[in-house]
Motif scaffolding. Sequence first.
Motif, short mmCIF file in Angstrom:
data_model
loop_
_atom_site.label_atom_id
_atom_site.label_comp_id
_atom_site.label_asym_id
_atom_site.label_seq_id
_atom_site.Cartn_x
_atom_site.Cartn_y
_atom_site.Cartn_z
N VAL A 80 0.83 -1.20 0.00
CA VAL A 80 0.00 0.00 0.00
C VAL A 80 0.86 1.25 0.00
O VAL A 80 0.61 2.21 -0.74
N SER A 81 1.90 1.26 0.83
CA SER A 81 2.79 2.42 0.92
C SER A 81 3.45 2.72 -0.42
O SER A 81 3.51 3.87 -0.87
N HIS A 82 3.93 1.68 -1.09
CA HIS A 82 4.61 1.88 -2.38
C HIS A 82 3.62 2.32 -3.47
O HIS A 82 3.94 3.18 -4.29
N VAL A 83 2.43 1.73 -3.47
CA VAL A 83 1.41 2.14 -4.44
C VAL A 83 1.07 3.62 -4.25
O VAL A 83 0.99 4.40 -5.21
N SER A 91 5.09 1.72 -9.78
CA SER A 91 4.37 0.73 -10.60
C SER A 91 4.53 -0.65 -9.97
O SER A 91 5.38 -0.85 -9.09
N ASN A 92 3.74 -1.61 -10.45
CA ASN A 92 3.85 -2.98 -9.94
C ASN A 92 5.26 -3.53 -10.14
O ASN A 92 5.82 -4.20 -9.26
N LYS A 93 5.85 -3.23 -11.29
CA LYS A 93 7.20 -3.72 -11.58
C LYS A 93 8.22 -3.10 -10.63
O LYS A 93 9.11 -3.80 -10.11
N GLU A 94 8.09 -1.80 -10.38
CA GLU A 94 9.02 -1.12 -9.47
C GLU A 94 8.88 -1.66 -8.05
O GLU A 94 9.88 -1.83 -7.33
N VAL A 104 6.12 -9.71 -9.86
CA VAL A 104 5.03 -8.81 -10.20
C VAL A 104 3.69 -9.47 -9.88
O VAL A 104 2.76 -8.81 -9.39
N LYS A 105 3.60 -10.77 -10.14
CA LYS A 105 2.37 -11.51 -9.86
C LYS A 105 2.05 -11.47 -8.37
O LYS A 105 0.88 -11.30 -7.97
#
Length: 217
Positions: free
Chosen positions: A162-165, A170-173, A182-183
């Motif tokens: 949540v913090s990163h989003v 991005s999902n990849k990052e 990523v999955k």
Amino acid sequence: MIKLVIVDDHAVVRSGLSMLLNAKEDLEVVGEAADGDEGIRLALEHRPNVVLMDLSMPHGKDGMTATKELKEAAPETFVLILTMHDDDEYLFRAIHAGASGYILKSAPHEELLNAIRSVASGQAYLNPSATKRLMGEYMDRMRSGEGGGSLEALSDREKEIVSHVARGYSNKEIAEQLTISVKTVETHKANVMEKLGLKTRPELVKYAMKKGLLNFE
């Protein structure tokens, strides 16, 4: 005198803004750039009070990346985002990148001038429509409890996601930073959204702000 650097990929926009701003006794445009890389260079060279930063620039660094890098290199320089994106997600990402203000290109000239002067004095500025909308949504959620799922329902890993989003990754990052696939990131996000009763990314960003998860490690 408030010194400014304008960063926008459209020459006509830069020219029009320069004419408008230089006509004011307390404002002076000291540099113009067509992309984020040039904007950072000019800002470090001229040390303006305020950088007017567009977000969508197809060449070089975009406005979000440039804002973050500029604030790290010159924290005393204020960034005012000037964009066509009337979108909560862009707004939150810009604020967390270090921007002091966010205003739409469709805003009246006087509103832009007020925003520049406010930001230059150290105050935050959001365009009135965004402020009203965000406050309305916040109050609705407070009254209804929507999107207010318990923080205790999330695992530490989910809180990390949540913090990163919320900080715009991005999902990849996120996967690269947390050394997971990523999955796995996508699975965690789906679980979080279900647990919290949220449906969109902007809702997740607002939840993270409300719960103090932006700097969760």
